[in-house]
Design a protein around this motif. Structure first.
Motif, mmCIF file in Angstrom:
data_model
loop_
_atom_site.group_PDB
_atom_site.id
_atom_site.type_symbol
_atom_site.label_atom_id
_atom_site.label_comp_id
_atom_site.label_asym_id
_atom_site.label_seq_id
_atom_site.Cartn_x
_atom_site.Cartn_y
_atom_site.Cartn_z
ATOM 1 N N ARG A 116 0.835 -1.198 0.000
ATOM 2 C CA ARG A 116 0.000 0.000 0.000
ATOM 3 C C ARG A 116 0.878 1.260 0.000
ATOM 4 N N LYS A 117 1.929 1.230 0.799
ATOM 5 C CA LYS A 117 2.877 2.358 0.795
ATOM 6 C C LYS A 117 3.611 2.412 -0.534
ATOM 7 N N GLY A 118 3.897 1.224 -1.081
ATOM 8 C CA GLY A 118 4.562 1.177 -2.378
ATOM 9 C C GLY A 118 3.724 1.800 -3.474
ATOM 10 N N ALA A 119 2.405 1.584 -3.423
ATOM 11 C CA ALA A 119 1.501 2.185 -4.408
ATOM 12 C C ALA A 119 1.537 3.707 -4.311
ATOM 13 N N GLU A 120 1.598 4.224 -3.092
ATOM 14 C CA GLU A 120 1.666 5.671 -2.899
ATOM 15 C C GLU A 120 2.977 6.236 -3.447
ATOM 16 N N LEU A 121 4.074 5.531 -3.188
ATOM 17 C CA LEU A 121 5.375 5.985 -3.675
ATOM 18 C C LEU A 121 5.464 5.921 -5.195
#
Length: 232
Positions: A116-121
């Protein structure tokens, strides 16, 4: 000369027009006896950028200043082809790969982070912009801007096609140790496998645009079976 540098290219275009028109171009160097009219457009562009203090001596967020950001390292120089070369030759490719591998430092272990954090990044292009309103990494973390070049999830409307599509990347390749290491190496310094690629070096001896933790999150977005990338 660095043919691929956008700033230098713009300055060279300006210099070409100025010299062709016979315009006077201020040298800007105190006490300088440099004859700029004897320079080619490319030589004048480099002179204006690096010798005349034309740019502010402003600190960059990755360290160093304006001049450091615009000064090519050896890998960038090797990848700056002149107008007589259209393709990367094998000798240069080998040199670039060797430099990239020498500049890569493998972590002790590589694990997937939070997709989920990867999608934001992957979606965020924030970071490293300089100007009247500089990006402040103390207020917001920098992103990878991966969507600018790659398709991860076709259901996301704003994604680029400069780089290869990464749809179902993890579903097709799995999450073995070899795959994790390869993906980490490519994100950190893609020249290890794709010499003179346009993809940035996100974590190398040149600079650290993303931390290992941030890279682990982007890797999770790419490889985690639960990620929407792998559920299409």
């Amino acid at each position: 000369m660095f043919k691929k540098n956008a700033v230098a290219a713009g300055m060279a275009a300006f210099a070409s027009v100025a010299l062709a028109a016979g315009c006077a171009v201020a040298d800007g160097s105190k006490g300088s006896d440099v004859d700029i009219t004897a320079m080619s457009a490319e030589e004048l562009a480099e002179h204006l950028i690096f010798e005349t203090n034309s740019f502010r001596d402003q600190e960059m967020q990755e360290g160093g200043n304006w001049s450091d950001r615009m000064t090519q390292d050896e890998l960038q120089k090797a990848c700056s082809f002149d107008n007589t070369r259209e393709d990367l030759d094998g000798e240069t490719a080998g040199q670039v790969v060797a430099m990239a591998r020498a500049g890569y430092e493998a972590p002790e272990s590589i694990e997937l982070g939070d997709w989920r954090k990867g999608a934001e990044l992957a979606d965020s292009g924030f970071g490293y912009r300089m100007g009247h309103n500089n990006d402040d990494h103390g207020q917001r973390e920098q992103g990878g801007n991966c969507y600018n070049c790659h398709v991860f999830d076709p259901r996301v409307s704003t994604q680029g096609t400069i780089g290869p599509s990464l749809e179902n990347y993890g579903a097709q390749r799995g999450t073995s140790e070899a795959v994790l290491r390869y993906v980490h190496e490519v994100i950190s310094n893609p020249h290890q496998y794709f010499p003179c690629t346009q993809m940035p070096r996100f974590n190398s001896d040149r600079h650290q645009l993303l931390t290992d933790e941030q890279i682990s999150h982007i890797m999770a977005y790419l490889l985690d079976p639960e990620s929407p990338v792998n559920n299409q």
